[in-house]
Design a protein around this motif. Structure first.
Motif, PDB file in Angstrom:
ATOM      1  N   TYR A 231       0.831  -1.202   0.000  1.00 57.13           N
ATOM      2  CA  TYR A 231       0.000   0.000   0.000  1.00 57.13           C
ATOM      3  C   TYR A 231       0.868   1.256   0.000  1.00 57.13           C
ATOM      4  O   TYR A 231       0.590   2.204  -0.745  1.00 57.13           O
ATOM      5  CB  TYR A 231      -0.930  -0.002   1.223  1.00 57.13           C
ATOM      6  CG  TYR A 231      -1.692   1.279   1.378  1.00 57.13           C
ATOM      7  CD1 TYR A 231      -2.812   1.550   0.589  1.00 57.13           C
ATOM      8  CD2 TYR A 231      -1.294   2.244   2.297  1.00 57.13           C
ATOM      9  CE1 TYR A 231      -3.502   2.744   0.714  1.00 57.13           C
ATOM     10  CE2 TYR A 231      -1.976   3.437   2.429  1.00 57.13           C
ATOM     11  CZ  TYR A 231      -3.084   3.686   1.635  1.00 57.13           C
ATOM     12  OH  TYR A 231      -3.768   4.868   1.751  1.00 57.13           O
ATOM     13  N   GLU A 232       1.914   1.251   0.821  1.00 56.28           N
ATOM     14  CA  GLU A 232       2.809   2.410   0.884  1.00 56.28           C
ATOM     15  C   GLU A 232       3.465   2.675  -0.471  1.00 56.28           C
ATOM     16  O   GLU A 232       3.559   3.835  -0.907  1.00 56.28           O
ATOM     17  CB  GLU A 232       3.879   2.195   1.945  1.00 56.28           C
ATOM     18  CG  GLU A 232       3.366   2.249   3.360  1.00 56.28           C
ATOM     19  CD  GLU A 232       4.410   1.811   4.387  1.00 56.28           C
ATOM     20  OE1 GLU A 232       5.596   1.631   4.023  1.00 56.28           O
ATOM     21  OE2 GLU A 232       4.024   1.641   5.555  1.00 56.28           O
TER      22      GLU A 232
ATOM     23  N   GLU B  33       1.449   6.817  -6.709  1.00 55.33           N
ATOM     24  CA  GLU B  33       0.327   7.693  -7.036  1.00 55.33           C
ATOM     25  C   GLU B  33       0.677   9.151  -6.745  1.00 55.33           C
ATOM     26  O   GLU B  33       0.401  10.039  -7.569  1.00 55.33           O
ATOM     27  CB  GLU B  33      -0.891   7.266  -6.213  1.00 55.33           C
ATOM     28  CG  GLU B  33      -2.154   8.035  -6.496  1.00 55.33           C
ATOM     29  CD  GLU B  33      -3.294   7.580  -5.602  1.00 55.33           C
ATOM     30  OE1 GLU B  33      -3.912   8.455  -4.965  1.00 55.33           O
ATOM     31  OE2 GLU B  33      -3.555   6.368  -5.545  1.00 55.33           O
ATOM     32  N   ASP B  34       1.281   9.396  -5.596  1.00 51.99           N
ATOM     33  CA  ASP B  34       1.679  10.761  -5.230  1.00 51.99           C
ATOM     34  C   ASP B  34       2.708  11.309  -6.221  1.00 51.99           C
ATOM     35  O   ASP B  34       2.644  12.480  -6.618  1.00 51.99           O
ATOM     36  CB  ASP B  34       2.251  10.805  -3.812  1.00 51.99           C
ATOM     37  CG  ASP B  34       1.199  10.551  -2.749  1.00 51.99           C
ATOM     38  OD1 ASP B  34      -0.011  10.612  -3.075  1.00 51.99           O
ATOM     39  OD2 ASP B  34       1.591  10.269  -1.594  1.00 51.99           O
ATOM     40  N   LEU B  35       3.644  10.480  -6.613  1.00 51.99           N
ATOM     41  CA  LEU B  35       4.683  10.904  -7.554  1.00 51.99           C
ATOM     42  C   LEU B  35       4.077  11.221  -8.922  1.00 51.99           C
ATOM     43  O   LEU B  35       4.449  12.215  -9.551  1.00 51.99           O
ATOM     44  CB  LEU B  35       5.767   9.830  -7.684  1.00 51.99           C
ATOM     45  CG  LEU B  35       6.974  10.204  -8.523  1.00 51.99           C
ATOM     46  CD1 LEU B  35       7.688  11.425  -7.945  1.00 51.99           C
ATOM     47  CD2 LEU B  35       7.942   9.037  -8.610  1.00 51.99           C
ATOM     48  N   GLU B  36       3.149  10.383  -9.382  1.00 54.69           N
ATOM     49  CA  GLU B  36       2.506  10.646 -10.672  1.00 54.69           C
ATOM     50  C   GLU B  36       1.689  11.935 -10.615  1.00 54.69           C
ATOM     51  O   GLU B  36       1.675  12.720 -11.574  1.00 54.69           O
ATOM     52  CB  GLU B  36       1.620   9.461 -11.067  1.00 54.69           C
ATOM     53  CG  GLU B  36       2.405   8.251 -11.509  1.00 54.69           C
ATOM     54  CD  GLU B  36       1.540   7.036 -11.762  1.00 54.69           C
ATOM     55  OE1 GLU B  36       0.400   6.977 -11.236  1.00 54.69           O
ATOM     56  OE2 GLU B  36       2.006   6.132 -12.474  1.00 54.69           O
ATOM     57  N   GLU B  37       1.024  12.165  -9.504  1.00 54.90           N
ATOM     58  CA  GLU B  37       0.252  13.393  -9.335  1.00 54.90           C
ATOM     59  C   GLU B  37       1.182  14.612  -9.327  1.00 54.90           C
ATOM     60  O   GLU B  37       0.903  15.633  -9.975  1.00 54.90           O
ATOM     61  CB  GLU B  37      -0.531  13.315  -8.013  1.00 54.90           C
ATOM     62  CG  GLU B  37      -1.514  14.433  -7.804  1.00 54.90           C
ATOM     63  CD  GLU B  37      -2.262  14.256  -6.497  1.00 54.90           C
ATOM     64  OE1 GLU B  37      -2.174  15.182  -5.657  1.00 54.90           O
ATOM     65  OE2 GLU B  37      -2.899  13.215  -6.323  1.00 54.90           O
TER      66      GLU B  37
ATOM     67  N   TYR C  99       6.013  -6.885  -4.632  1.00 51.87           N
ATOM     68  CA  TYR C  99       5.230  -6.947  -3.393  1.00 51.87           C
ATOM     69  C   TYR C  99       3.847  -7.543  -3.621  1.00 51.87           C
ATOM     70  O   TYR C  99       3.288  -8.174  -2.728  1.00 51.87           O
ATOM     71  CB  TYR C  99       5.138  -5.575  -2.722  1.00 51.87           C
ATOM     72  CG  TYR C  99       6.232  -5.380  -1.707  1.00 51.87           C
ATOM     73  CD1 TYR C  99       6.079  -5.811  -0.398  1.00 51.87           C
ATOM     74  CD2 TYR C  99       7.445  -4.814  -2.067  1.00 51.87           C
ATOM     75  CE1 TYR C  99       7.088  -5.666   0.528  1.00 51.87           C
ATOM     76  CE2 TYR C  99       8.470  -4.666  -1.147  1.00 51.87           C
ATOM     77  CZ  TYR C  99       8.284  -5.095   0.152  1.00 51.87           C
ATOM     78  OH  TYR C  99       9.297  -4.963   1.068  1.00 51.87           O
ATOM     79  N   GLN C 100       3.283  -7.359  -4.817  1.00 56.61           N
ATOM     80  CA  GLN C 100       1.995  -7.998  -5.110  1.00 56.61           C
ATOM     81  C   GLN C 100       2.145  -9.519  -5.076  1.00 56.61           C
ATOM     82  O   GLN C 100       1.289 -10.227  -4.541  1.00 56.61           O
ATOM     83  CB  GLN C 100       1.458  -7.542  -6.463  1.00 56.61           C
ATOM     84  CG  GLN C 100       0.849  -6.160  -6.418  1.00 56.61           C
ATOM     85  CD  GLN C 100       0.396  -5.663  -7.775  1.00 56.61           C
ATOM     86  OE1 GLN C 100       0.910  -6.059  -8.811  1.00 56.61           O
ATOM     87  NE2 GLN C 100      -0.582  -4.770  -7.764  1.00 56.61           N
ATOM     88  N   LYS C 101       3.248 -10.018  -5.621  1.00 55.67           N
ATOM     89  CA  LYS C 101       3.507 -11.466  -5.560  1.00 55.67           C
ATOM     90  C   LYS C 101       3.708 -11.911  -4.115  1.00 55.67           C
ATOM     91  O   LYS C 101       3.212 -12.963  -3.702  1.00 55.67           O
ATOM     92  CB  LYS C 101       4.738 -11.823  -6.392  1.00 55.67           C
ATOM     93  CG  LYS C 101       4.525 -11.700  -7.885  1.00 55.67           C
ATOM     94  CD  LYS C 101       5.803 -11.971  -8.662  1.00 55.67           C
ATOM     95  CE  LYS C 101       5.595 -11.703 -10.137  1.00 55.67           C
ATOM     96  NZ  LYS C 101       6.846 -11.792 -10.894  1.00 55.67           N
TER      97      LYS C 101
END
Length: 147
Positions: free
Chosen positions: A40-41, A47-51, A83-85
């Motif tokens: 999640y982090e 997401e923050d970086l893309e924004e 991390y998803q794996k």
């Protein structure tokens, strides 16, 4: 005459196995939560970086900085995939341990049920023995009175 359950040692062993399975399950839940939290982090960071990058693009951004951000986002995506794996593996491990715990719980409950039934039988036999003794005593008293 005290009650003695004939499978007491086995029941104690099964309860110990259940307790071990519970601690293993709790540990796997903890690992799953930690891994999911890290995922999640990373996703939030991406997401923050893309924004941030989209805001900076509207203001005007040097090409070098755009490349730098894209490279950083690509690296974050690799970490996210990894991390998803790890989260999937942790979830599978947690589910497996949960099933083992459930099986151990069922085994212990079976022994508890057997113990309950066995104790009821023991108490019934005890009552029958007491009734026989009382019958014998009353017969003896009747015979002594009649003599």
């Amino acid at each position: 005459m005290a009650y003695q359950f004939k499978f007491e040692k086995i029941m104690t062993l099964k309860e110990r196995e259940k307790d071990e399975a519970l601690s293993i399950y709790n540990e796997s839940v903890k690992r799953f939560e930690q891994t999911a939290e890290k995922l999640y982090e990373l996703m939030k960071r991406k997401e923050d970086l893309e924004e941030y990058q989209s805001r900076r693009l509207s203001e005007g951004l040097p090409v070098q900085e755009i490349r730098h951000h894209q490279q950083f986002i690509a690296n974050l995506q690799k970490s996210i995939d990894q991390y998803q794996k790890m989260v999937m593996n942790a979830r599978n491990h947690m589910t497996f341990n949960q099933e083992k715990l459930l099986q151990k719980n069922i085994e212990v409950k079976k022994y508890v049920k057997i113990k309950e039934k066995d104790k009821i039988e023991f108490l019934d036999l005890l009552k029958q023995d007491e009734a026989k003794v009382m019958d014998d005593i009353s017969i003896q008293q009747f015979v002594h009175r009649g003599v």
